[in-house]
Enzyme design. Structure first.
Site, PDB file in Angstrom:
ATOM      1  N   GLU A  53      20.331 -20.700  -4.949  1.00 54.61           N
ATOM      2  CA  GLU A  53      19.065 -20.199  -4.412  1.00 54.61           C
ATOM      3  C   GLU A  53      17.970 -21.253  -4.410  1.00 54.61           C
ATOM      4  O   GLU A  53      17.238 -21.373  -3.439  1.00 54.61           O
ATOM      5  CB  GLU A  53      18.536 -19.068  -5.301  1.00 54.61           C
ATOM      6  CG  GLU A  53      19.104 -17.727  -5.053  1.00 54.61           C
ATOM      7  CD  GLU A  53      18.461 -16.737  -5.984  1.00 54.61           C
ATOM      8  OE1 GLU A  53      17.778 -15.843  -5.513  1.00 54.61           O
ATOM      9  OE2 GLU A  53      18.619 -16.869  -7.221  1.00 54.61           O
TER      10      GLU A  53
ATOM     11  N   ARG B  22      -1.062 -12.535 -10.852  1.00 49.49           N
ATOM     12  CA  ARG B  22      -0.182 -11.906 -11.839  1.00 49.49           C
ATOM     13  C   ARG B  22       0.480 -10.655 -11.266  1.00 49.49           C
ATOM     14  O   ARG B  22       1.391 -10.109 -11.863  1.00 49.49           O
ATOM     15  CB  ARG B  22      -0.995 -11.509 -13.081  1.00 49.49           C
ATOM     16  CG  ARG B  22      -1.605 -12.698 -13.798  1.00 49.49           C
ATOM     17  CD  ARG B  22      -2.712 -12.264 -14.721  1.00 49.49           C
ATOM     18  NE  ARG B  22      -2.231 -11.487 -15.840  1.00 49.49           N
ATOM     19  CZ  ARG B  22      -2.073 -11.944 -17.069  1.00 49.49           C
ATOM     20  NH1 ARG B  22      -2.353 -13.189 -17.337  1.00 49.49           N
ATOM     21  NH2 ARG B  22      -1.649 -11.171 -18.033  1.00 49.49           N
TER      22      ARG B  22
ATOM     23  N   GLY C 162      -1.102  -4.220 -22.489  1.00 53.18           N
ATOM     24  CA  GLY C 162      -0.151  -3.972 -23.579  1.00 53.18           C
ATOM     25  C   GLY C 162       0.281  -2.519 -23.586  1.00 53.18           C
ATOM     26  O   GLY C 162       0.022  -1.768 -22.653  1.00 53.18           O
TER      27      GLY C 162
ATOM     28  N   GLU D 239      25.900 -15.444 -12.096  1.00 58.01           N
ATOM     29  CA  GLU D 239      24.442 -15.552 -12.041  1.00 58.01           C
ATOM     30  C   GLU D 239      24.001 -17.018 -12.073  1.00 58.01           C
ATOM     31  O   GLU D 239      23.075 -17.421 -11.355  1.00 58.01           O
ATOM     32  CB  GLU D 239      23.836 -14.752 -13.207  1.00 58.01           C
ATOM     33  CG  GLU D 239      22.328 -14.848 -13.370  1.00 58.01           C
ATOM     34  CD  GLU D 239      21.522 -14.382 -12.154  1.00 58.01           C
ATOM     35  OE1 GLU D 239      22.094 -13.796 -11.227  1.00 58.01           O
ATOM     36  OE2 GLU D 239      20.302 -14.641 -12.133  1.00 58.01           O
TER      37      GLU D 239
ATOM     38  N   TRP E  97      -1.134  -3.289 -13.770  1.00 59.75           N
ATOM     39  CA  TRP E  97       0.232  -3.235 -13.268  1.00 59.75           C
ATOM     40  C   TRP E  97       0.880  -2.124 -14.068  1.00 59.75           C
ATOM     41  O   TRP E  97       1.105  -2.262 -15.266  1.00 59.75           O
ATOM     42  CB  TRP E  97       0.914  -4.583 -13.474  1.00 59.75           C
ATOM     43  CG  TRP E  97       2.088  -4.765 -12.577  1.00 59.75           C
ATOM     44  CD1 TRP E  97       2.048  -5.011 -11.238  1.00 59.75           C
ATOM     45  CD2 TRP E  97       3.459  -4.699 -12.934  1.00 59.75           C
ATOM     46  NE1 TRP E  97       3.319  -5.092 -10.744  1.00 59.75           N
ATOM     47  CE2 TRP E  97       4.195  -4.919 -11.750  1.00 59.75           C
ATOM     48  CE3 TRP E  97       4.143  -4.480 -14.121  1.00 59.75           C
ATOM     49  CZ2 TRP E  97       5.580  -4.916 -11.730  1.00 59.75           C
ATOM     50  CZ3 TRP E  97       5.514  -4.477 -14.096  1.00 59.75           C
ATOM     51  CH2 TRP E  97       6.220  -4.697 -12.918  1.00 59.75           C
TER      52      TRP E  97
HETATM   53  C1  F6R Z   1      18.191 -13.496  -7.103  1.00 59.24           C
HETATM   54  C2  F6R Z   1      17.395 -12.392  -6.646  1.00 59.24           C
HETATM   55  C3  F6R Z   1      18.033 -11.375  -5.756  1.00 59.24           C
HETATM   56  C4  F6R Z   1      17.677  -9.980  -6.255  1.00 59.24           C
HETATM   57  C5  F6R Z   1      18.197  -8.909  -5.288  1.00 59.24           C
HETATM   58  C6  F6R Z   1      17.913  -7.507  -5.787  1.00 59.24           C
HETATM   59  O1  F6R Z   1      17.457 -14.377  -7.871  1.00 59.24           O
HETATM   60  O2  F6R Z   1      16.250 -12.295  -6.958  1.00 59.24           O
HETATM   61  O3  F6R Z   1      19.416 -11.537  -5.712  1.00 59.24           O
HETATM   62  O4  F6R Z   1      18.230  -9.797  -7.520  1.00 59.24           O
HETATM   63  O5  F6R Z   1      17.583  -9.083  -4.038  1.00 59.24           O
HETATM   64  O6  F6R Z   1      16.557  -7.313  -5.984  1.00 59.24           O
HETATM   65  P1  F6R Z   1      16.006  -6.134  -6.885  1.00 59.24           P
HETATM   66  O7  F6R Z   1      16.446  -6.374  -8.281  1.00 59.24           O
HETATM   67  O8  F6R Z   1      14.517  -6.195  -6.720  1.00 59.24           O
HETATM   68  O9  F6R Z   1      16.598  -4.875  -6.343  1.00 59.24           O
END
Ligand code: F6R
Length: 612
Positions: free
Chosen positions: A492, A27, A102, A485, A75
């Site tokens: 991806e 997790r 929580g 997106e 976390w």
């Molecule tokens: C797409 C994805 C990447 C992240 C990018 C930024 O599914 O996961 O495009 O969005 O590498 O990552 P963060 O948000 O962790 O800065």
């Protein structure tokens, strides 16, 4: 996301708890700890930042042997990820220990009440308030369960918790509201508790899922469930059908699917305790600017990468529409290497799930060096971006393990909506407009849950279209970033080439590609540009394109013009991207399965891009 495991029986609890913590490792966590009560009633605790192996290393130091205990992987949500803030938390007399998942919404109120009574708070967590509250309640109750009940009646927020006390040894008291918890019924005079089945499955496959408002007392001999309002209740016993590996994914085949399906909950979490219906406003504890300083913001530059950059584009539309502040969105990798002009009154907002993306971090440093004030919208508490920004909003989405970002994206959109409301209400946004947005936010988690029912349809579509070489995604206004997106998700995880385009731009080039081999996903919810998108769809149809249209509510204008209608519930335009992106996540997931791809770890990709 935090995890809980507890054991009471005849065996040594420590190793069983460590094993349970290992089962919860998937997790994600930043610290862990456990508490054990010896038969003569001595309470021992150990906790440590970092990995469970470190905890195991110090287990023997000062830990009494015992057959009853609780353990936790944390976390961070409130307070840095360090040993002090790790769970269990204990009472001042070190005779009660508690682990909690929580968020306690009225922790500040409880803290100040208990501080007046002489309680000293050692940590920055919301959880510590509850353990002191139980301690206080013990003054008027003789059993641990009664003290927990008295305390919980004063608690607002979400919890799954487990408590042990040397004042009432040989039992674990557990409670659940909004954060999952189950009892594992052991076979040989033992019982367990877990925040999910993976924590107990090695010992038993018979579990009792607790409902919201349920508490339970577990002893070696048995367990009793009672509801906070209704008294004793019976809850049915379920048989877990999964094996250990599947249990870690909560019964889902992949983390990506699990995380897509968690979105009703992750969206609830980003809003928890923040919506103010009455005043059409939001409470954002992490925004430390005064109203005067907020009024001084004349321009916002949002910087991010990948999926977070797409959320930023949605934020641009929202902020400009509802606050009137000019917004620019910059790829962090570009921003860091040009000479951005950041005049007085510019706020630079970095958006990042991981909080560790190297380009975003560097862009932020560039902004700071140029004297801009900086804000973060980040999921990972205590991450570099969270620490380097002046103030910010946490997503509280829980760890995202699948490499393709899903639940963090929708939480980012909601966090941006909260920030927009906050700024807007301190400018010209009326109370009525504020209330309308708050009501729409409040309804969103249930609408997301309804949208997830599109799973089977998207699976069928993935089989029909999953062999295509190329896809085109089209959207306008708020739906243009959703098109980007949707295309990114598909590339991806399925490795199908896909492009996102503003629908009207199609005729300036990409229309040349359209034929019946290239499916077109058109985002056409009923917003201000709906009629325009219908015209764009007609242009595709006229060229024999095959169209999958995502609509909100009925779309009679499109019947006969598109090949498939994918219907999501309707909401205000600013929040529609949350709903329209979900079928695109599902489509990408099922297309990847259809093509036999490694969904959670697609080739060449890393979850957190900490290099340039
Ligand atoms: C797409 C994805 C990447 C992240 C990018 C930024 O599914 O996961 O495009 O969005 O590498 O990552 P963060 O948000 O962790 O800065």
């Amino acid at each position: 996301m935090c995890g809980i495991v507890g054991y009471v029986g005849a065996k040594e609890a420590g190793p069983i708890l460590i094993e349970g913590l290992r089962r919860l490792e998937y997790r994600g966590y930043d610290s862990a700890g456990l508490a054990v009560i010896s038969p003569e009633g001595r309470l021992g605790t150990v906790k440590e930042a970092g990995k469970i192996a470190q905890l195991e290393g110090i287990l023997d130091e000062g830990m009494p042997p015992g057959t009853c205990g609780i353990a936790h992987t944390r976390w961070a949500t409130h307070g840095a990820p360090n040993r002090l803030n790790a769970h269990p938390h204990w009472s001042q007399g070190r005779d009660i220990a508690l682990v909690h998942n929580g968020i306690i919404e009225n922790a500040e109120v409880i803290r100040s009440k208990l501080s007046d009574l002489g309680y000293i708070f050692e940590t920055q967590t919301d959880t510590e308030a509850v353990v002191h509250l139980i301690d206080e309640a013990f003054q008027e109750n003789s059993t641990l369960e009664d003290a927990v009940l008295t305390a919980l009646r004063q608690v607002e927020g979400a919890y799954g918790l487990a408590v042990v006390s040397s004042r009432d040894p040989g039992k674990i008291v557990v409670a659940r509201k909004g954060s999952p918890l189950l009892i594992g019924i052991g076979k040989n005079g033992e019982n367990l508790v877990g925040s999910d089945a993976s924590a107990v499955i090695q010992h038993t496959k018979e579990v009792v899922y607790l409902d919201d408002g349920d508490c339970a007392v577990l002893t070696a001999e048995g367990y009793r469930v009672f509801h906070i309002e209704e008294g004793n209740v019976q809850r049915s016993v379920h048989q877990i059908e999964w094996d250990l590996e599947a249990a870690e994914k909560g019964g889902y085949e992949h983390f990506m699917l699990k995380e897509i399906c968690e979105q009703p909950e992750s969206i609830r979490n980003v809003m928890r305790g923040r919506l103010l219906e009455e005043t059409g406003d939001v409470r954002l504890g992490g925004i430390t600017l005064s109203d005067e300083e907020l009024a001084g913001i004349r321009r916002i530059v949002i910087t991010a990468c990948g999926t977070s950059w797409h959320a930023a584009l949605i934020g641009e539309y929202m902020l400009e529409e509802l606050t009137g502040i000019p917004v620019e969105v910059e790829y962090a990798s570009e921003f860091r290497y040009r000479s951005p002009v950041l005049e007085d009154g510019t706020l630079v907002l970095a958006i990042s799930q991981s909080g560790e993306t190297a380009d975003t971090l560097a862009a932020l440093e560039e902004a700071r060096a140029r004297g801009a004030s900086t804000m973060g919208i980040v999921n990972t508490v205590g991450s570099s971006i969270a620490r380097k920004t002046d103030f910010g909003i946490y997503l509280h989405a829980g760890p995202e393990i699948g490499v393709a970002s899903t639940k963090a994206f929708t939480s980012q959109i909601v966090a941006l909506a909260l920030f927009t409301l906050y700024l807007g209400r301190r400018r010209h946004l009326s109370i009525l407009q504020g209330r309308e947005l708050v009501a729409a936010l409040r309804a969103l988690p249930d609408q997301v849950a309804q949208t997830l029912a599109l799973g089977p349809l998207t699976k069928e579509l993935a089989v029909v279209y999953g062999d295509a070489q190329n896809f085109l995604y089209l959207g306008r206004g708020y739906q243009f970033p959703v098109a980007l997106e949707g295309a990114l998700k598909l590339k991806e995880v399925s490795y199908i080439h896909a492009e996102g385009y503003p629908a009207a731009e199609m005729k300036h080039g990409p229309i040349a590609l359209i034929d019946d081999d290239m499916p077109v996903v058109a985002l056409a919810p009923r917003d201000s540009v709906y009629a325009k998108v219908v015209s764009n769809i007609e242009e595709v149809k006229a060229r024999s394109g095959r169209i999958l249209a995502v609509v909100s509510g009925d779309a009679p204008e499109l019947i006969g013009k598109v090949d498939h209608l994918i219907e999501v519930p309707h909401t205000v335009p600013a929040l529609l991207p949350v709903l329209t992106s979900i079928p695109l996540q599902l489509l990408a997931y099922h297309a990847a399965i259809h093509r036999n791809r490694d969904v959670d770890q697609p080739r060449n990709l890393a979850k957190s891009v900490t290099v340039e």
